[in-house]
Design an enzyme around this catalytic site. Sequence first.
Site, PDB file in Angstrom:
ATOM      1  N   TYR A  47      21.188 -20.776   5.215  1.00  0.00           N
ATOM      2  CA  TYR A  47      20.849 -21.359   3.920  1.00  0.00           C
ATOM      3  C   TYR A  47      22.128 -21.588   3.115  1.00  0.00           C
ATOM      4  O   TYR A  47      22.803 -20.639   2.712  1.00  0.00           O
ATOM      5  CB  TYR A  47      19.896 -20.462   3.134  1.00  0.00           C
ATOM      6  N   LEU A  56       2.948 -24.395   0.513  1.00  0.00           N
ATOM      7  CA  LEU A  56       2.637 -25.628  -0.206  1.00  0.00           C
ATOM      8  C   LEU A  56       3.041 -26.871   0.583  1.00  0.00           C
ATOM      9  O   LEU A  56       3.045 -27.980   0.061  1.00  0.00           O
ATOM     10  CB  LEU A  56       3.326 -25.661  -1.573  1.00  0.00           C
ATOM     11  N   GLY A  75       5.948 -27.798   1.571  1.00  0.00           N
ATOM     12  CA  GLY A  75       7.113 -28.429   0.964  1.00  0.00           C
ATOM     13  C   GLY A  75       6.801 -29.219  -0.294  1.00  0.00           C
ATOM     14  O   GLY A  75       7.557 -30.110  -0.679  1.00  0.00           O
ATOM     15  N   LEU A 134       1.276 -30.226  -1.224  1.00  0.00           N
ATOM     16  CA  LEU A 134       0.008 -29.745  -1.775  1.00  0.00           C
ATOM     17  C   LEU A 134       0.100 -29.428  -3.266  1.00  0.00           C
ATOM     18  O   LEU A 134      -0.826 -28.857  -3.839  1.00  0.00           O
ATOM     19  CB  LEU A 134      -0.437 -28.495  -1.008  1.00  0.00           C
TER      20      LEU A 134
END
Length: 331
Positions: free
Chosen positions: A53, A207, A209, A212
């Site tokens: 990350y 979600l 990404g 939703l």
Amino acid sequence: MNYRAFGRTGVQVSDLCLGCMNFGDDCSEADSIALMHRAIDDGINFFDTADVYSRGISETIVGKALAGEKRDKVFLATKVYNRMGDGPNDLGSHRYHIIKGCEDSLRRLNTDHIDLYQIHRPQSSIPIDETLRALDDLVRSGKVRYIGTSTFAAYQVVESLWASKELHLNRFVCEQPPYNLLDRRIERELLPMCRTYGIATIPWAPLAGGLLSGKYRAGAPRPDGARYASKAAPFARDNEAALQTVEKYVAWCDSRGYEPSQVALAWVLLQPGVTSPIIGPKNAAQYEAYLAARDLTLTADDHAALDALFPPGTHVSEYYRADFGPTARWM
């Protein structure tokens, strides 16, 4: 905050896991540290990051946030596997990369141990005993407390459990799969397997990404700066078809007075076998919305309506595609 058993380990973790992928990328260092401190104050004791990350920046920021007494308040998870340099051995699930990756993560996280060390993706070209022996050495040395997987197929986890038993090695205690209303494929094999063998499940992308959340609408321009602003962005493929179902989903949420993002997270949180869904806030407002989802009660009729829109065990749109064969590629 509610706490749940982390598989069969006996460790108690908060029912939401704070994902740190956006820290250092879409969230400044100061704001990231503030969010982590707020989460600790709210009782969230489970943080998840990875070496890849922002190429180590997320781990460095997490290390700063957990300096001093705060470190002992958090069950800290990170991952290894992805490319961290230009050399031929700067990626993978072999001993060379795992041991080096752990030492590098410990340094960035400014800690003497990692509570949960996960293999970020499967690599079928590397024998599982090669991976497990390296991880077992890290556990026995005290540098790692528990080991886990991310986005492994059910058969790969079972293979690893067999190898651990045969070779008397520490076993994987958790799996981190993608799971959301749009993609329910893990209900077929992975979730039942995890329940059978006492493996904790910490789903990512509850979600999908942001698909939703209701911010992406069928036939409308995609919001500037959003994850799927470009149709060429990772995971954006084939989602135009999914948006047609999302339109129906948003309309249903509106009819019930629900926030779409909160329904999506609450639904994952309530699924059998799920331990702690991973939330990835970029700011305080998103964090507040995620936290509020814990208080949402979905009725039997709500679940039936959602099953009608998003059939169990299937997918409206593949959120994640993986090739688990010898030439594995992840997209």
